[in-house]
Design a protein around this motif. Structure first.
Motif, mmCIF file in Angstrom:
data_model
loop_
_atom_site.group_PDB
_atom_site.id
_atom_site.type_symbol
_atom_site.label_atom_id
_atom_site.label_comp_id
_atom_site.label_asym_id
_atom_site.label_seq_id
_atom_site.Cartn_x
_atom_site.Cartn_y
_atom_site.Cartn_z
ATOM 1 N N ARG A 155 -70.748 -10.586 -1.762
ATOM 2 C CA ARG A 155 -70.927 -9.360 -1.134
ATOM 3 C C ARG A 155 -72.465 -8.877 -1.048
ATOM 4 N N LEU A 156 -73.128 -9.035 -2.198
ATOM 5 C CA LEU A 156 -74.506 -8.774 -2.390
ATOM 6 C C LEU A 156 -75.179 -9.663 -1.597
ATOM 7 N N GLY A 157 -75.033 -10.853 -1.373
ATOM 8 C CA GLY A 157 -75.477 -12.000 -0.682
ATOM 9 C C GLY A 157 -75.421 -11.429 0.810
ATOM 10 N N ILE A 158 -74.158 -11.201 1.113
ATOM 11 C CA ILE A 158 -73.963 -10.982 2.702
ATOM 12 C C ILE A 158 -74.867 -9.736 3.310
ATOM 13 N N SER A 159 -75.062 -8.661 2.266
ATOM 14 C CA SER A 159 -76.017 -7.677 2.654
ATOM 15 C C SER A 159 -77.609 -8.392 2.694
ATOM 16 N N GLY A 160 -77.905 -9.359 2.192
ATOM 17 C CA GLY A 160 -79.149 -9.937 2.613
ATOM 18 C C GLY A 160 -79.164 -10.775 3.840
ATOM 19 N N LEU A 161 -77.994 -11.601 4.345
ATOM 20 C CA LEU A 161 -77.735 -12.133 5.417
ATOM 21 C C LEU A 161 -77.771 -11.130 6.804
ATOM 22 N N LEU A 162 -77.362 -9.849 6.377
ATOM 23 C CA LEU A 162 -77.139 -8.985 7.545
ATOM 24 C C LEU A 162 -78.422 -8.497 7.911
ATOM 25 N N ILE A 163 -79.452 -8.081 6.881
ATOM 26 C CA ILE A 163 -80.823 -7.644 7.108
ATOM 27 C C ILE A 163 -81.658 -8.676 7.908
ATOM 28 N N ALA A 164 -81.478 -9.946 7.328
ATOM 29 C CA ALA A 164 -82.138 -11.069 8.129
ATOM 30 C C ALA A 164 -81.649 -11.108 9.726
ATOM 31 N N LEU A 191 -87.255 -11.198 4.572
ATOM 32 C CA LEU A 191 -87.206 -11.979 3.347
ATOM 33 C C LEU A 191 -87.441 -10.965 2.235
ATOM 34 N N ALA A 192 -88.451 -10.148 2.518
ATOM 35 C CA ALA A 192 -89.146 -9.224 1.386
ATOM 36 C C ALA A 192 -87.891 -8.271 1.235
ATOM 37 N N LEU A 193 -87.382 -7.729 2.421
ATOM 38 C CA LEU A 193 -86.003 -6.809 2.232
ATOM 39 C C LEU A 193 -84.781 -7.267 1.383
ATOM 40 N N ALA A 194 -84.596 -8.524 1.590
ATOM 41 C CA ALA A 194 -83.560 -9.253 0.837
ATOM 42 C C ALA A 194 -83.670 -9.290 -0.537
ATOM 43 N N ALA A 195 -85.255 -9.607 -0.930
ATOM 44 C CA ALA A 195 -85.571 -9.843 -2.420
ATOM 45 C C ALA A 195 -85.435 -8.162 -2.786
ATOM 46 N N ASN A 215 -79.961 -1.579 -14.558
ATOM 47 C CA ASN A 215 -80.941 -1.453 -15.718
ATOM 48 C C ASN A 215 -80.895 -2.914 -16.289
ATOM 49 N N LEU A 216 -80.595 -3.894 -15.584
ATOM 50 C CA LEU A 216 -80.397 -5.404 -16.144
ATOM 51 C C LEU A 216 -81.416 -6.083 -15.305
ATOM 52 N N TYR A 217 -82.448 -6.281 -15.735
ATOM 53 C CA TYR A 217 -83.724 -7.122 -14.965
ATOM 54 C C TYR A 217 -83.513 -8.675 -15.343
ATOM 55 N N GLN A 218 -83.031 -9.433 -14.264
ATOM 56 C CA GLN A 218 -82.981 -10.634 -14.409
ATOM 57 C C GLN A 218 -82.951 -11.413 -12.975
ATOM 58 N N ASP A 219 -82.977 -12.606 -12.891
ATOM 59 C CA ASP A 219 -82.972 -13.129 -11.548
ATOM 60 C C ASP A 219 -81.725 -13.310 -10.851
ATOM 61 N N THR A 220 -80.853 -13.102 -11.526
ATOM 62 C CA THR A 220 -79.557 -13.258 -10.770
ATOM 63 C C THR A 220 -79.208 -12.444 -9.539
ATOM 64 N N PHE A 221 -79.534 -11.356 -9.799
ATOM 65 C CA PHE A 221 -79.439 -10.545 -8.433
ATOM 66 C C PHE A 221 -80.207 -10.544 -7.182
ATOM 67 N N PRO A 222 -81.547 -10.818 -7.540
ATOM 68 C CA PRO A 222 -82.548 -11.071 -6.315
ATOM 69 C C PRO A 222 -82.156 -12.398 -5.707
ATOM 70 N N ARG A 223 -81.770 -13.409 -6.589
ATOM 71 C CA ARG A 223 -81.320 -14.590 -5.856
ATOM 72 C C ARG A 223 -80.269 -14.589 -4.910
ATOM 73 N N TRP A 224 -79.274 -13.748 -5.024
ATOM 74 C CA TRP A 224 -78.256 -13.849 -4.085
ATOM 75 C C TRP A 224 -78.503 -13.637 -2.664
ATOM 76 N N PRO A 225 -79.143 -12.331 -2.310
ATOM 77 C CA PRO A 225 -79.376 -11.776 -1.139
ATOM 78 C C PRO A 225 -80.346 -12.822 -0.445
ATOM 79 N N VAL A 226 -81.289 -13.267 -1.349
ATOM 80 C CA VAL A 226 -82.433 -14.203 -0.625
ATOM 81 C C VAL A 226 -81.853 -15.616 -0.089
ATOM 82 N N LEU A 227 -81.127 -16.050 -1.022
ATOM 83 C CA LEU A 227 -80.583 -17.288 -0.556
ATOM 84 C C LEU A 227 -79.663 -17.160 0.653
ATOM 85 N N PHE A 228 -78.696 -15.933 0.561
ATOM 86 C CA PHE A 228 -78.027 -15.933 2.027
ATOM 87 C C PHE A 228 -79.006 -15.548 2.981
#
Length: 618
Positions: A417-426, A469-473, A484-497
């Motif tokens: 669902r986090l990834g789909i939010s990136g798809l929608l903004i694209a 692309l910047a908004l998805a990231a 408060n968990l800084y890792q690359d997992t969360f940005p990866r999903w909206p960007v890939l979608f």
């Protein structure tokens, strides 16, 4: 200093007339009469005032008194006077009446007199009919016209708007499916312009013959009694109304409608014609096409391998099976040209090159046309962006975390669902870019404005790709900050979608300059954003099936059946364990849409690739 004048180009056709005006300031404007750029070529003779009515007024009068209606004056040009309402009317007077009407509207539009005139003539016309048309122009008070053959104008139009330069010596086969008949012509592009090498018109392929066959098919459903009743001299009004109904049905079927109704005189019920009926009426035409192509190539001393393409245009270009028969006959790439002003546009480039052929590069700072970017134009992108933010917020607020002494060390988030939010903004960025492309190119009237519109569209699409692309990231970074968990997992999903749609948007921005301006509206339509489907699916998983059906099916009936089935199936099968599968189904469908839109973009930018794809799957 010489007085400023305008140049007028008129295609006075068998059934309809179109005109294009070049103003002294370099604009190219369609001549609009009665609210349309295409008017009937027919005239109605008012015997009481001894005048000729044209346009909508003539059509309205003909419904009441069809005996005074001359539907196709061009057929009579060069022949005997036309008997109408107990009068013998000179064909040149009928033609002059329409030319005079067009010239009056054009002069009012330009604000200056008409100083130059170009008229389109059928390529098979000889000196006699050409002379008669000149006489008609003189009677209309117009200057001495330059006459240009329709096939030459069509080939010139294609060369001007072609995505790739047309080399000297290039030959094309022009198939003009107009109301006067199906004409094939071979045209060659030389340094001094387009030359007509040969032409051939298929007998009994004109609109009147096709209309008569459709009338016979319609009347045959009611029996011989109706046919005899219509043949009576006093039934002229009923025959005229039936012909109008048949022509309307033919146009509807030509636009791929499944069926069209024809109203018969009382007490007979309406008759429904389908694509099969139109196919029967045009079967003989398609049968003669291969022989006609062979004859015109032989007359032009040209082989099939000497041709680079075949151009199909005219009011009957959409007749069932015509395009397929043309492809099978020659094996050449078929380029359909659906613009109703194709001939006047091509002729204007020949007759007034100093006005309309000025390349955009000589005026790099030429302004784009002024357009009204209203709220309704922003509605779709804003709705998609708002839905993306809502989905992002809902995803973050429904997630939960585990902590150690108040310090979170794990977050449980529905990542798809986090990834789909990136798809929608694209998708919002893509929708905004294509809307800008459509508005700008619809408003452009000169090559300079078209070039400026293309430059702005290119920047808009490339900017949309970068921003989305910047908004998805940023969506992913916002998720990391929220937990408060800084890792690359969360940005990866909206960007890939978002990435497939971002790539599509960037590719369109790079290729937009290669898409012919006349094909921009078609490209926007073919690659339009499935906004309704997206919003319906984003409202909730329970109606996800409806959204998928709207995205993958175009037919209204098929949409209803598919949406109902998927909605029921998704509603019955939905559980906590299956919801991820639902989301992945939604994502897969929209990835497929992105691939399809990408293919449409490449095909629009490269006619050779489009032709190969048509050959492979046609």
């Amino acid at each position: 200093m010489p007085a400023l004048t305008a140049h007028l180009c008129i295609d006075y056709g068998t059934a309809t007339t179109t005109a294009l005006l070049s103003t002294p300031d370099g604009r190219r404007l369609p001549v609009v009469i009665d609210g349309t750029t295409t008017i009937p070529s027919g005239v109605w003779f008012d015997s009481s005032a001894n005048t000729l009515l044209t346009g909508a007024a003539a059509v309205s009068a003909a419904r009441v008194r069809p005996d005074a209606w001359i539907a196709t004056p061009l057929r009579h040009l060069g022949g005997d006077p036309i008997p109408v309402a107990d009068t013998a009317l000179d064909p040149t007077d009928a033609v002059a009446a329409v030319l005079r009407t067009v010239a009056a509207h054009a002069s009012a539009l330009a604000g200056v007199p008409i100083g130059g005139l170009t008229l389109i003539v059928p390529c098979w016309w000889g000196p006699h009919r050409r002379h008669q048309l000149r006489l008609a122009a003189g009677k209309a008070g117009l200057p001495e016209p330059r006459l240009i053959a329709d096939a030459v104008a069509i080939a010139t139009h294609w060369a001007v708007w072609s995505a790739t330069p047309v080399a000297t010596g290039t030959c094309v086969l022009v198939i003009n499916a107009g109301a006067s008949g199906l004409t094939l012509a071979v045209a060659q592009h030389n340094d001094d312009g387009v030359h007509l090498l040969a032409h051939h018109t298929i007998p009994r392929s004109d609109a009147a013959h096709i209309d008569a066959m459709l009338i016979d098919l319609a009347v045959s459903h009611a029996g011989e009694r109706l046919k005899e009743w219509l043949a009576a001299p006093e039934r002229a009004v009923e025959r005229h109304h039936l012909l109008d109904a048949v022509r309307t049905a033919k146009e509807s079927l030509g636009q791929h409608a499944a069926r069209a109704a024809i109203v018969l005189p009382d007490p007979y019920p309406p008759v429904v014609l389908d694509q099969d009926a139109l196919s029967v009426a045009t079967a003989e035409l398609r049968k003669q096409l291969p022989e006609a192509a062979a004859r015109v190539l032989e007359a032009a001393d040209t082989r099939r391998e000497d041709l680079v393409a075949q151009l199909l245009t005219g009011g009957h270009a959409n007749l069932p099976g015509l395009a397929d028969t043309a492809r099978e006959t020659t094996g050449l790439p078929l380029i359909p040209i659906s613009r109703p002003d194709v001939t006047v546009d091509g002729a204007m480039h020949i007759a007034a090159p100093k006005i309309v052929d000025a390349p955009a590069s000589v005026a790099p700072d030429a302004p784009a046309p002024q357009v009204r970017y209203r709220m309704r134009s922003l509605a779709a992108p804003l709705l998609l962006a708002f839905t993306a933010l809502v989905l992002l917020t809902h995803t973050l607020t429904t997630a939960w975390t585990r902590d150690n002494g108040g310090v979170p060390y794990a977050a449980f988030v529905e990542l798809p669902r986090l990834g789909i939010s990136g798809l929608l903004i694209a998708l919002a960025g893509w929708s905004n870019g294509t809307t800008i492309a459509y508005l700008l190119h619809a408003a452009a009237t000169t090559p300079a404005e078209l070039a400026a519109s293309t430059r702005i569209t290119r920047r808009a699409l490339l900017a949309a790709a970068a921003v989305t692309l910047a908004l998805a990231a940023a969506f992913g970074v916002a998720a990391s900050a929220h937990f408060n968990l800084y890792q690359d997992t969360f940005p990866r999903w909206p960007v890939l979608f978002a990435l497939p749609v971002v790539v599509l948007t960037a590719t369109a921005g790079l290729l937009i300059t290669r898409i012919p301006p006349t094909e921009i509206p078609t490209w926007v339509r073919d690659a339009r954003t499935p906004i309704t489907a997206t919003l319906v699916a984003a409202l909730g998983v329970a109606i996800l099936g409806i959204g998928i059906a709207l995205a993958i099916v175009n037919s209204r009936t098929a949409r209803l059946v598919t949406a109902s089935g998927l909605a029921i199936a998704f509603g019955v099968l939905y559980t906590f364990r299956t919801r991820d599968y639902y989301i992945w189904a939604f994502t897969t469908i929209f990835m497929w849409w992105a691939v399809t839109a990408f293919v449409h973009t490449v095909r629009a930018a490269s006619p050779p690739i489009d032709a190969r794809i048509r050959q492979m799957f046609g």
